[in-house]
Design a protein around this motif. Sequence first.
Motif, mmCIF file in Angstrom:
data_model
loop_
_atom_site.group_PDB
_atom_site.id
_atom_site.type_symbol
_atom_site.label_atom_id
_atom_site.label_comp_id
_atom_site.label_asym_id
_atom_site.label_seq_id
_atom_site.Cartn_x
_atom_site.Cartn_y
_atom_site.Cartn_z
ATOM 1 N N TYR A 4 7.344 -45.487 27.467
ATOM 2 C CA TYR A 4 7.358 -44.186 28.136
ATOM 3 C C TYR A 4 7.826 -43.076 27.196
ATOM 4 C CZ TYR A 4 8.139 -40.828 31.896
ATOM 5 O OH TYR A 4 8.107 -39.723 32.699
ATOM 6 N N TRP A 5 8.891 -43.318 26.459
ATOM 7 C CA TRP A 5 9.478 -42.300 25.591
ATOM 8 C C TRP A 5 9.128 -42.498 24.132
ATOM 9 C CZ3 TRP A 5 11.436 -38.035 27.546
ATOM 10 C CH2 TRP A 5 11.921 -38.049 28.851
ATOM 11 N N ARG A 6 8.450 -43.542 23.774
ATOM 12 C CA ARG A 6 8.191 -43.855 22.365
ATOM 13 C C ARG A 6 6.797 -43.424 21.939
ATOM 14 N NH1 ARG A 6 9.855 -49.721 23.543
ATOM 15 N NH2 ARG A 6 12.028 -49.429 24.031
ATOM 16 N N GLY A 7 6.699 -42.327 21.236
ATOM 17 C CA GLY A 7 5.432 -41.904 20.665
ATOM 18 C C GLY A 7 4.825 -40.672 21.286
ATOM 19 N N GLN A 8 5.016 -40.454 22.569
ATOM 20 C CA GLN A 8 4.420 -39.289 23.215
ATOM 21 C C GLN A 8 5.149 -38.005 22.814
ATOM 22 O OE1 GLN A 8 1.635 -39.559 24.857
ATOM 23 N NE2 GLN A 8 1.659 -41.771 24.785
ATOM 24 N N VAL A 9 4.445 -36.902 22.925
ATOM 25 C CA VAL A 9 5.013 -35.586 22.641
ATOM 26 C C VAL A 9 5.410 -34.951 23.967
ATOM 27 C CG1 VAL A 9 4.499 -33.287 21.740
ATOM 28 C CG2 VAL A 9 3.637 -35.314 20.558
ATOM 29 N N TRP A 10 6.640 -34.475 24.019
ATOM 30 C CA TRP A 10 7.187 -33.871 25.232
ATOM 31 C C TRP A 10 7.486 -32.406 24.955
ATOM 32 C CZ3 TRP A 10 7.981 -37.170 29.442
ATOM 33 C CH2 TRP A 10 7.786 -38.529 29.164
ATOM 34 N N VAL A 11 7.045 -31.526 25.841
ATOM 35 C CA VAL A 11 7.245 -30.092 25.641
ATOM 36 C C VAL A 11 8.727 -29.740 25.647
ATOM 37 C CG1 VAL A 11 6.776 -27.797 26.570
ATOM 38 C CG2 VAL A 11 4.974 -29.519 26.532
ATOM 39 N N ASN A 12 9.522 -30.409 26.468
ATOM 40 C CA ASN A 12 10.953 -30.071 26.516
ATOM 41 C C ASN A 12 11.646 -30.364 25.187
ATOM 42 O OD1 ASN A 12 10.490 -32.818 27.195
ATOM 43 N ND2 ASN A 12 12.466 -32.976 28.193
ATOM 44 N N ILE A 13 11.261 -31.426 24.502
ATOM 45 C CA ILE A 13 11.848 -31.737 23.199
ATOM 46 C C ILE A 13 11.367 -30.732 22.158
ATOM 47 C CG2 ILE A 13 12.050 -33.488 21.403
ATOM 48 C CD1 ILE A 13 13.533 -34.096 24.109
ATOM 49 N N ASN A 14 10.100 -30.367 22.211
ATOM 50 C CA ASN A 14 9.588 -29.351 21.294
ATOM 51 C C ASN A 14 10.286 -28.016 21.525
ATOM 52 O OD1 ASN A 14 7.000 -30.041 19.510
ATOM 53 N ND2 ASN A 14 7.091 -31.398 21.281
ATOM 54 N N TYR A 15 10.575 -27.693 22.776
ATOM 55 C CA TYR A 15 11.296 -26.463 23.087
ATOM 56 C C TYR A 15 12.674 -26.461 22.422
ATOM 57 C CZ TYR A 15 13.785 -22.907 25.752
ATOM 58 O OH TYR A 15 14.544 -21.812 26.108
ATOM 59 N N LEU A 16 13.381 -27.576 22.519
ATOM 60 C CA LEU A 16 14.704 -27.665 21.897
ATOM 61 C C LEU A 16 14.616 -27.560 20.373
ATOM 62 C CD1 LEU A 16 16.283 -30.511 24.058
ATOM 63 C CD2 LEU A 16 16.775 -28.056 24.174
ATOM 64 N N VAL A 17 13.621 -28.196 19.777
ATOM 65 C CA VAL A 17 13.427 -28.107 18.325
ATOM 66 C C VAL A 17 13.115 -26.671 17.930
ATOM 67 C CG1 VAL A 17 11.960 -28.833 16.405
ATOM 68 C CG2 VAL A 17 12.760 -30.524 18.070
ATOM 69 N N LEU A 18 12.263 -26.009 18.701
ATOM 70 C CA LEU A 18 11.939 -24.609 18.402
ATOM 71 C C LEU A 18 13.168 -23.712 18.488
ATOM 72 C CD1 LEU A 18 8.496 -24.357 20.192
ATOM 73 C CD2 LEU A 18 8.905 -23.995 17.741
ATOM 74 N N LYS A 19 14.009 -23.936 19.482
ATOM 75 C CA LYS A 19 15.244 -23.138 19.600
ATOM 76 C C LYS A 19 16.130 -23.337 18.371
ATOM 77 C CE LYS A 19 16.468 -21.053 22.866
ATOM 78 N NZ LYS A 19 16.346 -19.620 23.158
ATOM 79 N N ALA A 20 16.259 -24.577 17.908
ATOM 80 C CA ALA A 20 17.089 -24.858 16.734
ATOM 81 C C ALA A 20 16.478 -24.230 15.482
ATOM 82 C CB ALA A 20 17.251 -26.361 16.546
ATOM 83 N N LEU A 21 15.166 -24.371 15.318
ATOM 84 C CA LEU A 21 14.514 -23.782 14.144
ATOM 85 C C LEU A 21 14.656 -22.266 14.138
ATOM 86 C CD1 LEU A 21 11.276 -25.953 13.985
ATOM 87 C CD2 LEU A 21 13.124 -25.902 12.281
#
Length: 101
Positions: free
Chosen positions: A13-30
């Motif tokens: 379920y969590w291994r390999g798929q792309v999740w928008v919420n995780i990308n959002y957090l990465v974008l905030k950090a970047l």
Amino acid sequence: MYKKHNTPSDKPYWRGQVWVNINYLVLKALKHYAEQQGGPYQEQAAGLYTQLRAHVLKNLEVQYSGHGYLYEQYDDVNGRGSGSHPFNGWTALVALIAVEA
């Protein structure tokens, strides 16, 4: 562990798929590090922020245009939506990603 089943009948379920919420957090950090004047990774963070933001927005646009709804997660290889759909949970973070530049 990448894309390995949890059990023979339980897909990853969590291994390999792309999740928008995780990308959002990465974008905030970047964005945070891109705004640090004189920071050692300011330019690199700014470039990665711009690229990731563009890719996320483009993929969700393509998926929405093609299917008429958003998905819970997206394939990490071809970007196709997967999981629950229509899904307006954390994928709705695309609106905040779109308005931040």
